[in-house]
Design an enzyme around this catalytic site. Structure first.
Site, mmCIF file in Angstrom:
data_model
loop_
_atom_site.group_PDB
_atom_site.id
_atom_site.type_symbol
_atom_site.label_atom_id
_atom_site.label_comp_id
_atom_site.label_asym_id
_atom_site.label_seq_id
_atom_site.Cartn_x
_atom_site.Cartn_y
_atom_site.Cartn_z
ATOM 1 N N HIS A 75 -3.732 -4.951 0.352
ATOM 2 C CA HIS A 75 -3.158 -5.507 1.604
ATOM 3 C C HIS A 75 -3.175 -6.988 1.709
ATOM 4 C CE1 HIS A 75 -2.510 -1.735 4.013
ATOM 5 N NE2 HIS A 75 -3.570 -1.490 3.352
ATOM 6 N N CYS A 110 0.784 -1.273 0.051
ATOM 7 C CA CYS A 110 0.015 0.100 0.105
ATOM 8 C C CYS A 110 0.837 1.255 -0.120
ATOM 9 C CB CYS A 110 -1.071 0.091 1.178
ATOM 10 S SG CYS A 110 -2.392 0.958 0.828
ATOM 11 N N GLU A 112 -1.913 -9.272 3.208
ATOM 12 C CA GLU A 112 -1.757 -9.824 4.648
ATOM 13 C C GLU A 112 -3.107 -10.302 5.242
ATOM 14 O OE1 GLU A 112 -1.042 -7.041 3.727
ATOM 15 O OE2 GLU A 112 -1.442 -5.370 5.398
#
Ligand code: GLN
Length: 541
Positions: free
Chosen positions: A514, A381, A516
């Site tokens: 993102h 990001c 994750e």
């Protein structure tokens, strides 16, 4: 009919209610029950979107674009069940709903009160947006005894009354400390916490006791006696090597048996725990170690980057590797030489999401060092946006390329969409529209054939979660590419840059989303899998 499990916490905060809730959900899901997990947060913020991560931990984003409490991240990781907007509620949201109705005249002139109006709204939330779930697990944030959580506790007390014991279960998580001077486990705090709950009309059905180590039968009997709970319903939650040991730990002590007994369900239900067993077996036998420098602003608290931590851990296990994270405060590497000294020791560099100009110089330095020393780099990001700025600012005449997030600039390479003019380079600085202007939730990206990211995903089209306000200004496409950046992931309308990479580097990837947020122990994310693999290559050099 759906059964509701309410999980409260007592004595102190941070006992791991989220982990326990997730573990119970995982066990039930592995028994093939349909489960939802919800978080009821007593704070007054409407959502945690504006809360400082160093105070409150990471903001977790759902596919449907809600900014939620980070416990929802645990729920998804442990169960693979995708959370929704409707799975997180705060006092702020409840009150704004009640007040909206009051203004509309929905209460027909009656006095609007915490009981029944606020509690009714809470109950509605608990039962809302369900689709034939067998179980709904509701974690009540905060600690019993807090003023803020009272309406929530009152609401679940009422629900027990309305739905009956066979449809509701109260689990209370407390602390049983060990006093080394007395050489004794102390049960008094637990007794007091249960007393507090009883005072609110709630008798816990199951007690989960957090403890540093296993305690004896004597302490267990004492808890059972004083708290009015059968001996088998007192379950220990010992310190674990990893949070992912908790589902098996609870199962071993017969938690499911107690739960099924309570709900009058067949207790012989088959459960397949192989996924957890295999995962933990790999974890206990990690063969190698790699180090990753995470260069960020909130490095004082790994909770601020919870999902990132977990994603690296999952992919480490996937690669049979222990991942050591070195948290680097970007403000401490503003001198390029110092930055090199610190980062050259690491196998990989990661610049995660972030907000604001503060600390960007150190992050840019980290990107420069990863390019110079060919250290694998992942920019997430903000990290991707800075990688583009670092690259383009090396072009002649583009030294001042910047993001409008940092203030006025004549080269708005990163800016808000409404700031792009027709030719996309003309720029009006506009800070009036910050609230509600985030790109949130799941978006599609198309991957460039033959790119590194294409081979990582083994797909041409992906969906990932976003949480950002600024975008790469497509008007600078040519300059960005000229600077050595490959645009390898683009939005379906062709206007938004979602992924970048570099051909002059062994492993350099920037993503606007993102990744994750979607990694789980059983489905580690391909980007992190590939990143760790690249670090292993680096390690063996
Ligand atoms: N501050 C940047 C933006 O708003 C990046 C946000 C992030 O990293 N999540 O676009």
């Amino acid at each position: 009919m759906t059964k509701f499990i309410f999980i409260t916490g007592g004595v102190v905060s941070s006992l791991g209610k989220g982990i326990v809730s997730s573990s119970i959900a995982s066990l039930l899901a592995l028994c093939k029950y349909k489960v939802r997990i919800r978080k009821l947060d007593p704070y007054l913020n409407i959502d945690p979107g504006t809360m400082n991560p160093s105070q409150h931990g990471e903001v977790f984003v759902t596919d449907d674009g809600a900014e939620t409490d980070m416990d929802l991240g645990h729920y998804e990781r442990f169960t693979g069940i995708i959370s929704k907007k409707s799975d997180n509620i705060t006092t702020g949201k409840i009150y704004s709903e009640v007040l909206k109705k009051e203004r509309k005249g929905d209460y027909l002139g009656s006095t609007v009160q915490v009981i029944p109006h606020v509690t009714d709204e809470i109950k509605k939330f608990i039962k809302r947006d369900l689709n034939k779930e067998d179980f709904v697990i509701c974690e009540i944030g905060g600690t019993v005894g807090d003023i803020e959580s009272l309406p929530f506790l009152e609401a679940i007390r009422q629900l027990r009354n309305e739905l009956g014991k066979s449809k509701t279960l109260f689990i209370h998580l407390t602390l049983v400390p060990f006093l080394s001077s007395a050489h004794e486990f102390k049960t008094k705090p637990t007794q007091h916490s249960v007393k507090e709950l009883l005072g609110l009309g709630i008798q816990p059905d199951l007690l989960l006791c957090r403890t540093e180590r296993k305690f004896d039968k004597e302490a267990k009997s004492k808890i059972s006696l004083f708290c009015n709970i059968s001996l088998d319903s007192v379950i220990l939650v010992e310190n674990a090597l990893t949070i992912y040991e908790v589902p098996l730990m609870l199962n071993k002590q017969g938690l499911l048996k107690e739960l099924f007994n309570h709900f009058n369900l067949p207790s012989k239900k088959k459960i397949n725990l192989k996924l957890w067993e295999d995962f933990l077996k790999k974890y206990y036998q990690l063969k190698r170690t790699v180090s990753v420098a995470i260069v960020g602003k909130y490095t004082n608290l790994s909770e601020s980057y919870k999902s990132l931590n977990e994603a690296l851990f999952h992919s480490g296990i996937y690669n049979n590797t222990k991942v050591e994270i070195k948290w680097v405060d970007s403000k401490k590497i503003e001198n390029l030489k110092d930055c090199e000294v610190i980062l050259k020791e690491c196998n990989g560099i990661l610049v995660p999401g972030g907000f604001g100009k503060d600390g960007t110089l150190g992050k840019i330095n980290a990107i420069k060092i990863s390019k110079k020393l060919k250290i694998p780099f992942l920019g997430i990001c903000f990290g991707m946006q800075l990688a583009i700025l670092e690259s383009i600012s090396n072009l002649k005449g583009y030294k001042n390329a910047s993001s409008t997030e940092f203030g006025k600039t004549s080269f708005p390479v990163i800016s808000m969409i409404h700031e792009w003019k027709k030719n996309k380079k003309t720029f009006i600085h506009d800070t009036s529209n910050l609230g509600g202007s985030m790109r949130l939730g799941s978006y599609t990206a198309l991957l460039k054939k033959g790119s590194m990211v294409n081979s990582i995903y083994k797909k041409n089209k992906i969906n990932e979660r976003h949480r950002h306000r600024y975008e790469v200004n497509y008007g600078y496409k040519n300059e960005i590419e000229m600077s050595g950046v490959v645009l390898s992931g683009i939005s379906p309308d062709g206007n938004l840059v979602e992924i970048i990479e570099r051909n002059d580097h062994p492993w350099f990837l920037g993503v606007q989303f993102h990744p994750e947020l979607k990694s789980t122990p059983f489905k580690p994310h391909p980007i992190f899998n590939s990143f760790i693999k690249a670090l292993l290559n680096k390690e063996t050099k």
